[in-house]
Design an enzyme around this catalytic site. Structure first.
Site, short mmCIF file in Angstrom:
data_model
loop_
_atom_site.label_atom_id
_atom_site.label_comp_id
_atom_site.label_asym_id
_atom_site.label_seq_id
_atom_site.Cartn_x
_atom_site.Cartn_y
_atom_site.Cartn_z
N CYS A 1 0.85 -1.19 0.00
CA CYS A 1 0.00 0.00 0.00
C CYS A 1 0.89 1.24 0.00
O CYS A 1 1.81 1.36 0.81
CB CYS A 1 -0.89 -0.02 1.24
SG CYS A 1 -1.89 1.47 1.45
N CYS B 1 -8.65 -5.59 -9.59
CA CYS B 1 -8.29 -4.55 -10.54
C CYS B 1 -7.84 -3.34 -9.72
O CYS B 1 -8.66 -2.64 -9.14
CB CYS B 1 -9.51 -4.23 -11.40
SG CYS B 1 -9.16 -3.19 -12.80
N CYS C 1 0.52 3.07 3.67
CA CYS C 1 0.99 2.54 4.97
C CYS C 1 2.03 1.43 4.87
O CYS C 1 2.44 0.87 5.88
CB CYS C 1 -0.21 2.07 5.80
SG CYS C 1 -1.00 0.58 5.13
N CYS D 1 -5.18 0.83 6.57
CA CYS D 1 -5.34 2.30 6.58
C CYS D 1 -6.56 2.79 5.81
O CYS D 1 -6.75 3.99 5.69
CB CYS D 1 -4.08 2.96 6.04
SG CYS D 1 -3.87 2.78 4.25
#
Length: 153
Positions: free
Chosen positions: A65, A137, A68, A117
């Site tokens: 991510c 996706c 985070c 997050c």
């Protein structure tokens, strides 16, 4: 392995418990992210299809991510879907991705979020390859590619 029934159950009932939580104000996120990453991850936007070379990169890597650094996907589950966004068949860990019913734009979809997050990642669909049949996706701008180190012998 997660399947479409699992995704629907998570979206309608309860998501897996996250391994940890990262929470910041919108002002703090804005200071940490590029304008496009902020728009996609914090404002539930979508990047333009085919706007990232990440779609065509298949070297060994993990994808985290952008907000985070939670590891979300592995390149072993990545495939070319032809949609213009990086696509995966499974998350790296069941507890790292959350699901939410999204009825925007006159259709019902399942939104994929970072479970740590709450960053908007993209959507998951039941039209992926076997054995899971899933297509995550994902907006490339929501991911940070972590290149795998080669072992030294």
């Amino acid at each position: 392995m997660i399947n479409w029934t699992d995704v629907l159950n998570f979206a309608e009932k309860s998501n897996p418990k996250p391994p940890r939580r990262v929470e910041k104000t919108l002002k703090e996120w804005k200071a940490l992210l590029s304008d496009e990453a902020f728009y996609v991850t914090r404002q539930h936007g979508t990047e333009r299809a085919h706007s990232s070379e990440m779609c065509s990169i298949f070297e060994p890597a993990k994808y985290a991510c952008i907000c985070c650094d939670t590891t979300l996907f592995d390149s072993g589950e990545k495939y070319e879907s032809g949609t213009g966004w990086p696509s995966f068949t499974q998350p790296i860990a069941i507890e790292n991705v959350a699901y939410k019913k999204d009825s925007g734009f006159g259709m019902i979809r399942i939104e994929a979020l970072c479970n740590v997050c709450d960053a908007h990642l993209g959507h998951v669909f039941p039209d992926g390859p076997s054995p899971s049949g899933l297509r995550y996706c994902i907006n490339a701008v929501a991911l940070n590619k972590i290149k795998e180190e080669k072992s030294k012998n």
